[in-house]
Structures are given as C-alpha cells and as structure tokens.
Design an enzyme around this catalytic site. Structure first.
Site, PDB file in Angstrom:
ATOM      1  N   GLU A 185     -11.522   3.152   5.972  1.00  0.00           N
ATOM      2  CA  GLU A 185     -10.541   4.061   6.566  1.00  0.00           C
ATOM      3  C   GLU A 185     -11.337   5.153   7.295  1.00  0.00           C
ATOM      4  OE1 GLU A 185      -6.751   6.914   5.325  1.00  0.00           O
ATOM      5  OE2 GLU A 185      -8.221   6.353   3.800  1.00  0.00           O
TER       6      GLU A 185
ATOM      7  N   HIS B 120       1.271   4.843  -2.357  1.00  0.00           N
ATOM      8  CA  HIS B 120       0.912   5.733  -3.455  1.00  0.00           C
ATOM      9  C   HIS B 120       2.180   6.427  -3.918  1.00  0.00           C
ATOM     10  CE1 HIS B 120      -3.438   5.363  -2.639  1.00  0.00           C
ATOM     11  NE2 HIS B 120      -3.044   5.236  -1.386  1.00  0.00           N
TER      12      HIS B 120
ATOM     13  N   ASP C  67       1.739   3.997   2.884  1.00  0.00           N
ATOM     14  CA  ASP C  67       0.677   4.825   2.304  1.00  0.00           C
ATOM     15  C   ASP C  67       1.260   5.989   1.482  1.00  0.00           C
ATOM     16  OD1 ASP C  67      -1.876   5.680   1.695  1.00  0.00           O
ATOM     17  OD2 ASP C  67      -2.499   6.049   3.741  1.00  0.00           O
ATOM     18  N   ASP C  68       1.420   7.152   2.103  1.00  0.00           N
ATOM     19  CA  ASP C  68       1.987   8.338   1.455  1.00  0.00           C
ATOM     20  C   ASP C  68       3.130   8.848   2.344  1.00  0.00           C
ATOM     21  OD1 ASP C  68      -0.134   9.134  -0.810  1.00  0.00           O
ATOM     22  OD2 ASP C  68      -1.219   8.462   0.962  1.00  0.00           O
TER      23      ASP C  68
ATOM     24  N   HIS D 289       0.867  -1.189   0.000  1.00  0.00           N
ATOM     25  CA  HIS D 289       0.000   0.000   0.000  1.00  0.00           C
ATOM     26  C   HIS D 289       0.895   1.227   0.000  1.00  0.00           C
ATOM     27  CE1 HIS D 289      -3.933   1.941   1.700  1.00  0.00           C
ATOM     28  NE2 HIS D 289      -3.178   2.864   1.128  1.00  0.00           N
TER      29      HIS D 289
ATOM     30  N   HIS E 144      -9.621   0.976  -1.352  1.00  0.00           N
ATOM     31  CA  HIS E 144      -9.622   1.619  -0.040  1.00  0.00           C
ATOM     32  C   HIS E 144     -11.048   1.551   0.501  1.00  0.00           C
ATOM     33  CE1 HIS E 144      -5.824   3.046  -1.470  1.00  0.00           C
ATOM     34  NE2 HIS E 144      -5.667   3.972  -0.534  1.00  0.00           N
TER      35      HIS E 144
END
EC number: 3.5.4.2
Length: 338
Positions: free
Chosen positions: A201, A20, A279-280, A18, A198
């Site tokens: 969340e 991005h 994630d980011d 996961h 997603h």
C-alpha cells in the site's frame, strides 16, 4: 455514471474481503456510544468529526482511528458497530463479508478480548438471519507493535479460534516489514488459520515478496505497488493470488493522487485477481458500492469488468467450494437478467 450502471452495481451480488470493522464507526454512532459510556471525545459535533477526516497520510488516519475506538467499551458497543456495518453492506449488495478486527486496539486499553469477540460474533450471527449475509472474522495484528504482543493476542484468541477464520497484519506499514511477524504467522498457520497481510500500500514491492515467501499468505491486502515489479506481477497472476483493493482509501491516503489514475483496470489487464472493497468506509467516504461506482466512473469500467471484480470476490473468499458455487450461481443469474 448513468442510473442503469449504478443500479447494476448495487444489485450485483458481491463479497467484501477488506473491511476493518473499527473503521466503519460513523460519527453519529461515535457520539451515541460516547454518551452511553460517558467517554469524552475531542469533538463537539458530528460535523467536527467529519472535518477531522481531511487527512492525507496513513499515519494521520490511524491517529484518528485509534482515538475513535476509545468509545467502544462493551459487548453491546461492538455488536452495534458490526450490526450497522452489515445493514449498510446488505444495502450495497454484499452477500458475504470477511471482516477484520484489531483486538490489540482494545485489549491495550483494558477491554477484554471476550467483550470484543462476543459482540462481533453475535452481530455476525444476526446478520445472517436478518440480511441473509454470511460472514467470517479475521484477527489482525498491529504491525507497529512487536511480535511478542502478537503472540500474546493469538494466545488470548484461543477460546475463539473455532470462530475465527484467519489472521491479518495491518496498521503502519512503512518501517514494519512483514518479516517482523514471521514466527507468529507460522504459528497461526500451524493452527489451521488462513493468513492475509497488508502489503504494497505505502510499503515497497519487497513487502509483498516478504508476505508471499515469509508469511505465506493466502490473500494480499492492497498490493497496489506490486505493479512496480513486473516479476512480482507475473507471480501474483500465475498463483491466482487475490488482491483486496480499496479505491476510495487509495485516493484518500494519496496512494493514488487522482482516481483517474487508479490502477484497478491495469491489474485486471495483467491477469490479477483484483477485488473492490471499502477498507475503513466511515473515514474514507464510502461503502463498497461507492467504491465500485468511483473506480468505474474514473476508469470507464463496464458491466463485464464489474462482474469480473464481483466474481473475484467470491473465488478469493475463504468460503468452502460448495458455498462459493452457490454465490457464483446467484451472480450469474443476476448478470443474465441484467
């Protein structure tokens, strides 16, 4: 956290499921690309960019995320972005990564799909030679846009579908349920693409049910709020559904108010196939080893739990069974020696 456990985390062979790629744009690279492409950005220093990262809601983050993407213009830009991520991931013990990209973020501002895909794919090839790090590419649809836009993106991707592993669903979750994309996910499945989304969340457990029953996902991204529904937890456990959990992201976006309350160990206790991901990372304060460290320190996880999380990352990957077995063998060898 003691130095021994921290070193164990870094050395532990692991997959990241996961990530991005646009969310790995560090302020230093943002400034360099803005200068190279003569793009004006609303910050006058790296420090100002980092200060802007003090958000606490998904939408506030997305606003900055999309603004930062403006500096990405050329194939070389996308190559440099991914190349920088792979170097950091390899340093964290990542040996396989399945990365998301958001083509609509770029095509909607006039950047051809080919520029994005070719830059990322070139970096992926080089990462294997340079770091011994394998990777797969997942095309995400932006859920705040309509399904027709998603169909147009899937059509644009056709020349690259032999190099794209699957499709995903990201961006603003609340108000954009998975069922909104039922037809395009069915079309992607008919093309032989894996499906992830997603859900759970910020959105409710019902969004997870929709992702399972309507989108027919192969893997669940986030899924924290599944714990609110015991029947859903049982189903996820019974089906062996992999959850790609992102601890630092959860804390930054107030999905959990305190890392000490993070549910990762509860997920494992319920038999869920949870994994740890970043994630980011440029926006949320850490790459994958930082996420392992943070949740391990907050929840008292030891080597056994950390090994289980790494094992889940390989079994939940989209690698073929032979390659999974090879990576799991590396994991077992490392654990036996440490």
């Amino acid at each position: 956290m003691n130095d021994d456990l921290s070193a164990f985390i870094v050395g532990l062979p692991k997959a990241e499921l996961h990530l991005h790629i646009e969310g790995s744009l560090e302020p230093e690279l943002m400034f360099a690309l803005a200068k190279r492409n003569k793009v004006a950005i609303p910050f006058d220093s790296v420090e100002a960019v980092r200060a802007a990262y003090s958000f606490s809601r998904l939408q506030d983050f997305l606003d900055i995320y999309y603004a930062g993407a403006e500096v990405l213009r050329t194939e070389q830009d996308f190559y440099d972005l991914a190349d920088a991520y792979f170097a950091r991931a390899a340093a964290d013990g990542v040996v396989h990564a399945e990365i998301f990209f958001d083509p609509q973020t770029h095509t909607d501002r006039g950047i051809p799909f080919q520029v994005v895909a070719d830059g990322l794919l070139a970096a992926m090839r080089d990462a294997e030679g340079r770091h011994g790090l394998s990777s797969k590419l997942i095309l995400c649809f932006l859920r705040h846009l309509d399904e027709e836009a998603a169909f147009a993106t899937l059509k644009a991707a056709e020349p690259w579908l032999d190099r794209i592993e699957g499709v995903g669903l990201d961006s603003s979750e609340v108000g954009h349920p998975p069922e909104k994309f039922a037809r395009v996910f069915a079309a992607a499945g008919d093309l032989g693409l894996k499906r992830v989304a997603h859900a759970g969340e910020e959105g409710p457990p019902d969004y997870v049910w929709q992702a399972l029953d309507i989108l027919r996902i192969d893997r669940l991204d986030h899924g924290n709020r599944s714990l609110e529904d015991p029947a859903l937890v049982r189903r996820l456990a019974d089906e062996g559904m992999t959850l790609t959990v992102c601890p630092l992201s959860n804390h930054k976006l107030c999905v959990v108010d305190d890392m000490a309350d993070h549910p990762l160990d509860r997920m494992l206790a319920h038999g869920l196939a949870a994994t740890v991901n970043s994630d980011d990372p440029a926006y949320f304060g850490g790459y994958v080893a930082d996420n392992y460290r943070a949740v391990a320190a907050a929840r008292g996880l030891g080597k056994a739990e950390l090994t289980r999380l790494a094992r889940n990352s390989f079994t939940g990957s989209f690698l073929d069974e032979r390659t999974k077995a090879a990576y799991l063998g590396r994991l077992d060898a490392f654990v036996a020696a440490n």
